[in-house]
Scaffold this motif. Structure first.
Motif, mmCIF file in Angstrom:
data_model
loop_
_atom_site.group_PDB
_atom_site.id
_atom_site.type_symbol
_atom_site.label_atom_id
_atom_site.label_comp_id
_atom_site.label_asym_id
_atom_site.label_seq_id
_atom_site.Cartn_x
_atom_site.Cartn_y
_atom_site.Cartn_z
ATOM 1 N N PRO A 289 42.917 33.755 38.340
ATOM 2 C CA PRO A 289 42.174 33.860 39.606
ATOM 3 C C PRO A 289 40.733 34.336 39.473
ATOM 4 N N PHE A 290 40.273 34.576 38.225
ATOM 5 C CA PHE A 290 38.932 35.137 38.015
ATOM 6 C C PHE A 290 37.852 34.376 38.788
ATOM 7 N N THR A 291 37.867 33.049 38.719
ATOM 8 C CA THR A 291 36.827 32.243 39.368
ATOM 9 C C THR A 291 36.745 32.543 40.859
ATOM 10 N N TYR A 292 37.892 32.553 41.510
ATOM 11 C CA TYR A 292 37.896 32.780 42.956
ATOM 12 C C TYR A 292 37.642 34.246 43.313
ATOM 13 N N LEU A 293 38.096 35.152 42.484
ATOM 14 C CA LEU A 293 37.836 36.575 42.744
ATOM 15 C C LEU A 293 36.342 36.877 42.679
ATOM 16 N N MET A 294 35.654 36.293 41.697
ATOM 17 C CA MET A 294 34.216 36.524 41.590
ATOM 18 C C MET A 294 33.479 35.931 42.790
ATOM 19 N N GLY A 295 33.953 34.785 43.285
ATOM 20 C CA GLY A 295 33.351 34.205 44.479
ATOM 21 C C GLY A 295 33.611 35.055 45.707
ATOM 22 N N LEU A 296 34.825 35.573 45.822
ATOM 23 C CA LEU A 296 35.187 36.409 46.961
ATOM 24 C C LEU A 296 34.347 37.676 47.018
ATOM 25 N N GLN A 298 31.455 38.108 45.581
ATOM 26 C CA GLN A 298 30.035 37.751 45.464
ATOM 27 C C GLN A 298 29.410 38.156 44.132
ATOM 28 N N LYS A 299 30.200 38.066 43.060
ATOM 29 C CA LYS A 299 29.728 38.360 41.703
ATOM 30 C C LYS A 299 29.215 39.798 41.548
ATOM 31 N N LYS A 300 29.680 40.675 42.418
ATOM 32 C CA LYS A 300 29.217 42.063 42.359
ATOM 33 C C LYS A 300 30.051 42.912 41.402
ATOM 34 N N LEU A 301 31.177 42.375 40.955
ATOM 35 C CA LEU A 301 32.043 43.106 40.037
ATOM 36 C C LEU A 301 31.709 42.753 38.592
ATOM 37 N N SER A 302 31.886 43.728 37.698
ATOM 38 C CA SER A 302 31.802 43.416 36.276
ATOM 39 C C SER A 302 33.056 42.636 35.896
ATOM 40 N N VAL A 303 33.031 42.060 34.707
ATOM 41 C CA VAL A 303 34.202 41.312 34.255
ATOM 42 C C VAL A 303 35.431 42.220 34.230
ATOM 43 N N ASP A 308 40.589 44.283 36.486
ATOM 44 C CA ASP A 308 41.363 45.473 36.835
ATOM 45 C C ASP A 308 41.804 45.490 38.297
ATOM 46 N N LEU A 309 41.361 44.507 39.087
ATOM 47 C CA LEU A 309 41.734 44.480 40.497
ATOM 48 C C LEU A 309 43.253 44.350 40.638
ATOM 49 N N LEU A 329 46.383 26.350 43.212
ATOM 50 C CA LEU A 329 47.482 26.983 43.934
ATOM 51 C C LEU A 329 47.945 28.245 43.226
ATOM 52 N N MET A 330 48.096 28.176 41.895
ATOM 53 C CA MET A 330 48.551 29.335 41.136
ATOM 54 C C MET A 330 47.564 30.494 41.249
ATOM 55 N N ALA A 331 46.279 30.182 41.230
ATOM 56 C CA ALA A 331 45.256 31.216 41.387
ATOM 57 C C ALA A 331 45.371 31.868 42.763
ATOM 58 N N ALA A 332 45.554 31.047 43.803
ATOM 59 C CA ALA A 332 45.691 31.570 45.162
ATOM 60 C C ALA A 332 46.924 32.446 45.291
ATOM 61 N N GLN A 333 48.037 32.020 44.686
ATOM 62 C CA GLN A 333 49.272 32.793 44.772
ATOM 63 C C GLN A 333 49.122 34.164 44.128
ATOM 64 N N GLN A 334 48.438 34.204 42.984
ATOM 65 C CA GLN A 334 48.237 35.498 42.314
ATOM 66 C C GLN A 334 47.388 36.434 43.166
ATOM 67 N N MET A 335 46.430 35.849 43.901
ATOM 68 C CA MET A 335 45.552 36.646 44.754
ATOM 69 C C MET A 335 46.237 37.079 46.042
ATOM 70 N N GLY A 336 47.321 36.376 46.399
ATOM 71 C CA GLY A 336 47.929 36.637 47.692
ATOM 72 C C GLY A 336 47.177 35.967 48.818
ATOM 73 N N ALA A 337 46.380 34.939 48.467
ATOM 74 C CA ALA A 337 45.578 34.221 49.452
ATOM 75 C C ALA A 337 46.363 33.033 49.992
ATOM 76 N N LYS A 338 45.918 32.509 51.115
ATOM 77 C CA LYS A 338 46.488 31.283 51.643
ATOM 78 C C LYS A 338 45.924 30.103 50.860
ATOM 79 N N PHE A 339 46.636 28.972 50.911
ATOM 80 C CA PHE A 339 46.202 27.801 50.136
ATOM 81 C C PHE A 339 46.305 26.534 50.963
ATOM 82 N N ALA A 340 45.244 25.726 50.893
ATOM 83 C CA ALA A 340 45.246 24.402 51.516
ATOM 84 C C ALA A 340 45.100 23.362 50.420
#
Length: 374
Positions: A289-296, A298-303, A308-309, A329-340
């Protein structure tokens, strides 16, 4: 209530077809070009027409069945798919000469395989009547339950099975980088290779496909979707396996870039830079989920902060991931996000039963149908 929507690009906004064409041409070049294995240099050129490209892709990816298999196992990055396909074929080629050249095979499999090593392997292979056979791919990989990046590691098991050599080189390393560079040459063309990879082209004469992007809905309708979402106060971002150049340039050309904050556009370049910062190699490409987490965020977190989230994230139900693949879908599921899921990817509407089996939140015929569910 949905507050943030993060989109994949290929199979959602832009067609993947040219990426898959470039992927097939990459494998073809590494087999036949004088710059690599050079098995049949007379077969290689830099200006194939559409009919020739179709035939090459049909042969290498076995009517796209290899691509669909890789996607079904959660592999999403084209570079990984190219690497897996070529490396498997390389192992097959070496298996045909192991009776005569075992010492050399052991040497090649104990050190990184770069372009010079490929040239050396090619010189030896040309002394024998070896045959390329892509029909073996599914037979070999259907025997394993490996998925995602585990598929790359399975190459090492195949090397032991087919060559009798214990090795760990078939992971992301020198050979992966060679595949990536050849792929970029095909996709971005001569004039953009240096900007895309930081390295000059090995083979000049490629026009690239960047100027021939195909949208999966009229570009004006997609622009209206962006305007609607912004008007509703929804934050939007991009989480793509494309490199930055191949995301920013087409979006600029299509006049879509103005709808996105730059720190909400996360590309393969961000992922590669992040992987380089880790003490030991670990894949951060989707389905991680790294790609989507960084977008969520806004790239304000370090790697490390991103890794560690705690997952699933807080208020995940307010985030919607829009993608065309199981990796999304797998990335969304790990985040607990909804998926379309949108049915405009490689498998098209035939992907519906697969997404239904996963009980995804929404299934859309096109990304512009997103308005209906909001």
């Amino acid at each position: 209530m949905i507050k943030t929507i993060l989109f994949d690009v290929d199979g959602v906004f832009l067609s993947e077809e040219r990426y898959f064409d470039a992927s097939a041409l990459t494998v073809w070049e590494m087999l036949y070009s004088p710059n690599y294995l050079a098995l049949k240099p007379e077969k290689f050129k830099t200006d194939y027409n559409n009919e020739e490209i179709t035939e090459i892709r049909k042969w290498i990816f076995q009517n796209d069945q290899i691509l669909k298999f890789q996607k079904s196992r959660g592999l999403n990055a084209n570079w990984d798919m190219i690497y897996l396909t070529f490396s498997h074929q390389l192992i097959h080629l070496l298996s045909q000469i192991k009776e005569f050249e075992l010492k050399k095979i052991v040497k090649w499999c104990q050190a990184p395989i770069d372009r010079e090593v490929l040239l050396e392997i090619g010189r030896v292979l040309r002394n024998y009547s070896v045959e390329v056979d892509f029909s073996l791919f599914l037979k070999d990989f259907e025997r394993t339950g490996a998925s995602k990046q585990e598929l790359l590691g399975y190459l090492n098991k195949l090397a032991f099975e087919k060559l009798g050599v214990k090795t760990s080189i078939f992971l992301k390393g020198e050979l992966w980088s060679v595949c990536e560079h050849v792929s970029q040459e095909w996709y971005v063309g001569d004039e953009n290779v240096l900007a895309s990879t930081g390295r000059p082209p090995v083979q000049i004469g490629k026009k690239g496909f960047l100027a021939n992007e195909t949208t999966l809905a009229p570009k004006e309708e997609i622009a209206k979707l962006f305007e609607f979402l912004k008007g509703e106060g929804v934050e939007i971002g991009i989480g793509t396996g494309r490199p930055e150049l191949e995301t920013i340039k087409p979006f600029g050309h299509l006049d879509w870039l103005k709808y996105f904050e730059v720190n909400r556009i996360v590309t393969a370049d961000d992922v590669l830079r992040a992987e380089e910062k880790l003490p030991e190699w670990k894949s951060l490409s989707k389905p991680h989920p790294f790609t989507y987490l960084m977008g969520l965020y806004q790239k304000k977190l370090s790697v490390q902060e991103c890794l560690d989230l705690p997952l699933p994230i807080e208020n995940g139900e307010s985030v919607l991931i829009v993608g065309d693949s199981l990796a999304d879908l797998m990335a969304a599921q790990q985040m607990g996000a909804k998926f379309a899921a949108v049915l405009t990817g490689l498998s098209g509407k035939a992907a519906r039963p697969e997404f239904e089996a996963y009980n995804v939140d929404f299934i859309l015929d096109s990304v512009v149908d997103l308005k209906k569910i909001l």
